[in-house]
Design a protein around this motif. Structure first.
Motif, PDB file in Angstrom:
ATOM      1  N   GLY A 178     -10.546   1.489   1.723  1.00 14.42           N
ATOM      2  CA  GLY A 178     -10.892   0.588   2.968  1.00 14.42           C
ATOM      3  C   GLY A 178      -9.523   1.064   4.064  1.00 14.42           C
ATOM      4  N   ALA A 179      -9.686   0.212   5.098  1.00 12.62           N
ATOM      5  CA  ALA A 179      -8.882   0.598   6.119  1.00 12.62           C
ATOM      6  C   ALA A 179      -7.460   0.149   5.749  1.00 12.62           C
ATOM      7  CB  ALA A 179      -9.226  -0.778   7.375  1.00 12.62           C
ATOM      8  N   MET A 180      -6.634   0.935   6.376  1.00 12.08           N
ATOM      9  CA  MET A 180      -5.118   0.925   6.215  1.00 12.08           C
ATOM     10  C   MET A 180      -4.465   0.671   7.576  1.00 12.08           C
ATOM     11  SD  MET A 180      -4.152   4.015   3.545  1.00 12.08           S
ATOM     12  CE  MET A 180      -4.463   5.406   4.615  1.00 12.08           C
ATOM     13  N   CYS A 181      -3.284   0.201   7.384  1.00 10.97           N
ATOM     14  CA  CYS A 181      -2.354  -0.144   8.818  1.00 10.97           C
ATOM     15  C   CYS A 181      -1.216   0.573   8.878  1.00 10.97           C
ATOM     16  CB  CYS A 181      -1.926  -1.720   8.432  1.00 10.97           C
ATOM     17  SG  CYS A 181      -0.765  -2.330   9.775  1.00 10.97           S
ATOM     18  N   VAL A 182      -1.068   0.963  10.319  1.00 11.93           N
ATOM     19  CA  VAL A 182      -0.010   2.079  10.637  1.00 11.93           C
ATOM     20  C   VAL A 182       1.314   1.131  10.114  1.00 11.93           C
ATOM     21  CG1 VAL A 182      -0.053   1.283  12.996  1.00 11.93           C
ATOM     22  CG2 VAL A 182       0.864   3.660  12.327  1.00 11.93           C
ATOM     23  N   SER A 183       1.206  -0.170  10.074  1.00 10.85           N
ATOM     24  CA  SER A 183       2.769  -0.873  10.031  1.00 10.85           C
ATOM     25  C   SER A 183       2.795  -1.053   8.384  1.00 10.85           C
ATOM     26  CB  SER A 183       2.514  -2.092  10.608  1.00 10.85           C
ATOM     27  OG  SER A 183       3.603  -2.946  10.416  1.00 10.85           O
ATOM     28  N   PHE A 184       3.811  -1.572   8.109  1.00 12.18           N
ATOM     29  CA  PHE A 184       4.160  -1.812   6.390  1.00 12.18           C
ATOM     30  C   PHE A 184       3.387  -2.847   6.061  1.00 12.18           C
ATOM     31  CE2 PHE A 184       7.048  -0.075   3.344  1.00 12.18           C
ATOM     32  CZ  PHE A 184       6.959  -1.261   2.493  1.00 12.18           C
ATOM     33  N   SER A 185       2.147  -2.637   5.300  1.00 15.21           N
ATOM     34  CA  SER A 185       1.554  -3.663   4.527  1.00 15.21           C
ATOM     35  C   SER A 185       1.077  -4.972   5.813  1.00 15.21           C
ATOM     36  CB  SER A 185       2.195  -4.285   3.537  1.00 15.21           C
ATOM     37  OG  SER A 185       2.016  -3.458   2.504  1.00 15.21           O
ATOM     38  N   ARG A 210       2.441  -5.842   8.716  1.00 18.01           N
ATOM     39  CA  ARG A 210       3.381  -6.661   9.432  1.00 18.01           C
ATOM     40  C   ARG A 210       3.457  -6.226  10.907  1.00 18.01           C
ATOM     41  NH1 ARG A 210       7.266 -10.197   6.127  1.00 18.01           N
ATOM     42  NH2 ARG A 210       6.275  -9.729   4.088  1.00 18.01           N
ATOM     43  N   CYS A 211       2.721  -5.702  11.313  1.00 17.21           N
ATOM     44  CA  CYS A 211       2.404  -5.175  12.600  1.00 17.21           C
ATOM     45  C   CYS A 211       2.528  -6.535  13.692  1.00 17.21           C
ATOM     46  CB  CYS A 211       1.344  -4.241  12.994  1.00 17.21           C
ATOM     47  SG  CYS A 211       1.120  -3.420  14.535  1.00 17.21           S
ATOM     48  N   LEU A 212       3.286  -6.251  14.886  1.00 13.61           N
ATOM     49  CA  LEU A 212       3.287  -7.437  16.044  1.00 13.61           C
ATOM     50  C   LEU A 212       2.626  -6.592  17.169  1.00 13.61           C
ATOM     51  CD1 LEU A 212       7.004  -8.629  15.345  1.00 13.61           C
ATOM     52  CD2 LEU A 212       4.704  -9.864  14.967  1.00 13.61           C
ATOM     53  N   LEU A 213       1.995  -5.353  17.124  1.00 11.23           N
ATOM     54  CA  LEU A 213       1.467  -4.796  18.263  1.00 11.23           C
ATOM     55  C   LEU A 213       0.340  -5.407  18.755  1.00 11.23           C
ATOM     56  CD1 LEU A 213       2.114  -2.205  19.792  1.00 11.23           C
ATOM     57  CD2 LEU A 213       0.129  -1.082  18.502  1.00 11.23           C
ATOM     58  N   ARG A 234       0.786  -1.290   0.067  1.00 11.50           N
ATOM     59  CA  ARG A 234       0.132   0.008  -0.092  1.00 11.50           C
ATOM     60  C   ARG A 234       0.902   1.321   0.031  1.00 11.50           C
ATOM     61  NH1 ARG A 234      -2.901  -3.596   3.442  1.00 11.50           N
ATOM     62  NH2 ARG A 234      -5.145  -3.648   3.107  1.00 11.50           N
ATOM     63  N   GLU A 235       2.167   0.971   0.508  1.00 13.83           N
ATOM     64  CA  GLU A 235       3.184   2.324   0.550  1.00 13.83           C
ATOM     65  C   GLU A 235       3.754   2.743  -0.603  1.00 13.83           C
ATOM     66  OE1 GLU A 235       1.998  -0.007   4.047  1.00 13.83           O
ATOM     67  OE2 GLU A 235       3.068  -0.621   2.387  1.00 13.83           O
ATOM     68  N   MET A 236       2.905   3.085  -1.725  1.00 16.60           N
ATOM     69  CA  MET A 236       3.665   3.180  -3.099  1.00 16.60           C
ATOM     70  C   MET A 236       2.799   4.225  -3.512  1.00 16.60           C
ATOM     71  SD  MET A 236       4.260  -0.548  -4.408  1.00 16.60           S
ATOM     72  CE  MET A 236       5.213  -0.025  -5.907  1.00 16.60           C
ATOM     73  N   SER A 237       3.712   5.297  -4.315  1.00 12.81           N
ATOM     74  CA  SER A 237       3.117   6.282  -4.883  1.00 12.81           C
ATOM     75  C   SER A 237       2.893   6.201  -6.475  1.00 12.81           C
ATOM     76  CB  SER A 237       4.340   7.454  -5.220  1.00 12.81           C
ATOM     77  OG  SER A 237       5.465   6.879  -5.952  1.00 12.81           O
ATOM     78  N   LYS A 238       2.331   7.049  -7.232  1.00 18.92           N
ATOM     79  CA  LYS A 238       1.906   6.683  -8.572  1.00 18.92           C
ATOM     80  C   LYS A 238       3.229   6.483  -9.396  1.00 18.92           C
ATOM     81  CE  LYS A 238      -0.213   8.627 -12.842  1.00 18.92           C
ATOM     82  NZ  LYS A 238      -0.513   9.717 -13.356  1.00 18.92           N
ATOM     83  N   LYS A 239       4.327   7.304  -9.217  1.00 21.49           N
ATOM     84  CA  LYS A 239       5.583   6.984  -9.854  1.00 21.49           C
ATOM     85  C   LYS A 239       6.072   5.462  -9.727  1.00 21.49           C
ATOM     86  CE  LYS A 239      10.034   9.211 -10.803  1.00 21.49           C
ATOM     87  NZ  LYS A 239      10.775  10.372 -10.323  1.00 21.49           N
ATOM     88  N   GLU A 240       6.262   5.205  -8.449  1.00 22.29           N
ATOM     89  CA  GLU A 240       6.730   3.911  -8.281  1.00 22.29           C
ATOM     90  C   GLU A 240       5.898   2.907  -8.816  1.00 22.29           C
ATOM     91  OE1 GLU A 240       8.667   5.069  -4.008  1.00 22.29           O
ATOM     92  OE2 GLU A 240       6.536   4.434  -3.854  1.00 22.29           O
ATOM     93  N   ASN A 265      -3.794   5.762  14.675  1.00 24.55           N
ATOM     94  CA  ASN A 265      -4.957   5.646  14.070  1.00 24.55           C
ATOM     95  C   ASN A 265      -4.891   6.408  12.545  1.00 24.55           C
ATOM     96  OD1 ASN A 265      -7.687   4.779  13.701  1.00 24.55           O
ATOM     97  ND2 ASN A 265      -8.074   7.064  13.934  1.00 24.55           N
ATOM     98  N   SER A 266      -4.861   5.186  11.748  1.00 30.24           N
ATOM     99  CA  SER A 266      -4.969   5.485  10.324  1.00 30.24           C
ATOM    100  C   SER A 266      -6.203   6.088   9.680  1.00 30.24           C
ATOM    101  CB  SER A 266      -4.294   4.464   9.417  1.00 30.24           C
ATOM    102  OG  SER A 266      -3.165   4.083   9.657  1.00 30.24           O
ATOM    103  N   LYS A 267      -6.219   7.025   8.885  1.00 35.99           N
ATOM    104  CA  LYS A 267      -7.729   7.167   7.987  1.00 35.99           C
ATOM    105  C   LYS A 267      -7.851   5.751   7.138  1.00 35.99           C
ATOM    106  CE  LYS A 267      -7.406  12.296   8.039  1.00 35.99           C
ATOM    107  NZ  LYS A 267      -7.101  13.341   7.383  1.00 35.99           N
ATOM    108  N   ASP A 268      -8.922   5.958   6.585  1.00 35.64           N
ATOM    109  CA  ASP A 268      -9.339   4.872   5.672  1.00 35.64           C
ATOM    110  C   ASP A 268      -8.764   5.461   4.010  1.00 35.64           C
ATOM    111  OD1 ASP A 268     -10.502   3.114   7.361  1.00 35.64           O
ATOM    112  OD2 ASP A 268     -12.463   3.400   6.381  1.00 35.64           O
ATOM    113  N   LEU A 269      -8.430   4.486   3.058  1.00 37.81           N
ATOM    114  CA  LEU A 269      -8.229   4.784   1.973  1.00 37.81           C
ATOM    115  C   LEU A 269      -9.271   4.934   1.008  1.00 37.81           C
ATOM    116  CD1 LEU A 269      -5.593   5.012  -0.291  1.00 37.81           C
ATOM    117  CD2 LEU A 269      -6.054   2.516  -0.421  1.00 37.81           C
ATOM    118  N   CYS A 270      -9.405   5.725   0.138  1.00 32.92           N
ATOM    119  CA  CYS A 270     -10.196   6.288  -0.981  1.00 32.92           C
ATOM    120  C   CYS A 270      -9.847   6.751  -2.059  1.00 32.92           C
ATOM    121  CB  CYS A 270     -11.369   6.947  -0.345  1.00 32.92           C
ATOM    122  SG  CYS A 270     -12.945   7.469  -1.368  1.00 32.92           S
TER     123      CYS A 270
END
Length: 382
Positions: A165-172, A174-177, A142-148, A224-229
């Motif tokens: 939809g929902a996003m994760c504060v961790s990288f895609s 991979r959170c262990l919290l 999810r952590e990618m720009s249009k250029k990438e 807390n992350s916002k939702d992606l739209c």
């Protein structure tokens, strides 16, 4: 605009039906084992066959997730899950582990493999490596720009991106919290979403004294992350060259699946005829009619400056599903209640592929044909 797949989530058979009726080109769902959404109902062997048959009759593809961490003592169970998916005639497996991918290729060599976003693939070199290993599709991080993303699209493999939809504060994901705090492992589909919780600061020598991270007696939702739209940026996704638009939400309701899938279906169809022109407001406003957090566009336009929301971790819910329509005849709507409403309330009829219809009931009758002023009994016919 080239054909872009709309990929809808399905945590239950009701959601499968909702996705298909609302214009999905494909659905993704989980078996009872190895699903990264253990809170969803998911599908046993017979349910998976039933769901796949239903989708295929309607020309919709089915992708099955085997995208949690798998341990060595689960190998036999894993083999059964892979073979079960193949016997159900699904169109692809979504996997996050190279050992699982290798096993699946050996057991069912003709079944397509999709690389899960849990692999955290975020570079063209990573996409190329998976392509050379035989993957048909890569679900990008999810952590990618249009250029990438555009750079990745130079590789001759299908690329899938999350658009809603929902996003994760961790990288895609991979959170262990969650695993540390409440012993519920997000990488086994059991995330308790502690990133949505409110937090205070406590100094080690002042046990029991809690200090707000900000000057607010409610604390702060620092993770807390916002939702992606991305509903208003379908044309830019098409320009980037992606294959599939993925909607998050296997743990959400069939209503959510129907409304969001329908919104993106109409948005894609709009751009086929009016490429580059802004969406009509009534299409883009549909995504606000489900329970959601504040929206943002993630990393698509570069490093995000507004993807976190610190005031609370809750949902915005301005609409309720009040009924399901069973029939329309002679100027009457025959329906079954889902939430209470009153004579005089403004209602909106949702129907796939159509602009919502506003109605204000002149009269309401119960099953005994008696006039009533409110529909206030669960599942009552009216």
């Amino acid at each position: 605009m080239k054909k872009i797949e709309i990929l809808a989530p399905a945590g239950s058979f009701d959601s499968v039906i909702a996705a298909v009726r609302s214009g999905a080109d494909a659905v993704y769902l989980g078996e009872k084992a190895f699903s990264a959404r253990s809170s969803a109902k998911n599908f046993d062997d017979e349910e998976l066959k039933k769901a796949t048959a239903y989708c295929h009759i309607h020309g919709v593809k089915v992708y099955v997730t085997i995208n949690t961490i798998v341990f060595d003592d689960e190998l036999e169970k894993l083999k059964k899950a892979i073979i079960s998916a193949a016997e159900a005639d699904v169109d692809a497996l979504i996997v996050q582990n190279m050992g699982v991918a290798r096993l699946a290729h050996r057991l069912v060599p003709d079944l397509a493999l999709h690389a899960s976003t849990q692999m955290s693939i975020h570079t063209a070199s990573g996409v190329k490596a998976l392509y050379e290993m035989g993957f048909k599709r890569v679900v990008l991080a999810r952590e990618m720009s249009k250029k990438e993303i555009e750079k990745c699209c130079e590789i001759p493999v299908e690329l899938e991106v999350f658009v809603h939809g929902a996003m994760c504060v961790s990288f895609s994901g991979r959170c262990l919290l969650s695993s540390y705090l409440v012993n519920r492992d997000a990488n086994r589909g059991e995330c308790a979403q502690p990133c949505r919780w409110g937090y205070h600061l406590m100094e080690e020598k002042r046990d029991g004294q809690y200090f707000p991270v900000f000057e607010d007696d409610k604390g702060t939702y620092i993770l807390n992350s916002k939702d992606l739209c991305m509903i208003n940026h379908i044309d830019k996704l098409a320009e980037a060259g992606v294959t599939s638009l993925k909607i998050e939400g296997r743990a959400k309701s069939a209503y959510y699946v129907a409304v969001i899938t329908n919104a993106y279906r109409m948005a894609v169809d709009w751009h086929k005829k009016h490429f580059g022109e802004p969406l009509p407001d009534w299409i883009s406003e549909e995504v606000f009619k489900v329970s959601h957090r504040k929206y943002c566009t993630g990393f698509f336009f570069g490093h995000p400056k507004d993807c976190q929301f610190y005031e609370n971790g809750g949902y915005i819910r301005n609409y309720d599903v009040v009924a399901v329509i069973e029939n329309c005849c002679g100027g009457f709507i025959y329906a079954t209640q889902r939430n209470r409403f009153f004579l005089g309330d403004t209602l909106e009829i949702f129907s796939p592929g159509c602009k919502p219809v506003i109605v204000k009931p002149e009269k309401i009758f119960n099953e005994e044909h008696e006039e009533i002023t409110s529909v206030n009994h669960a599942m009552m016919k009216f």
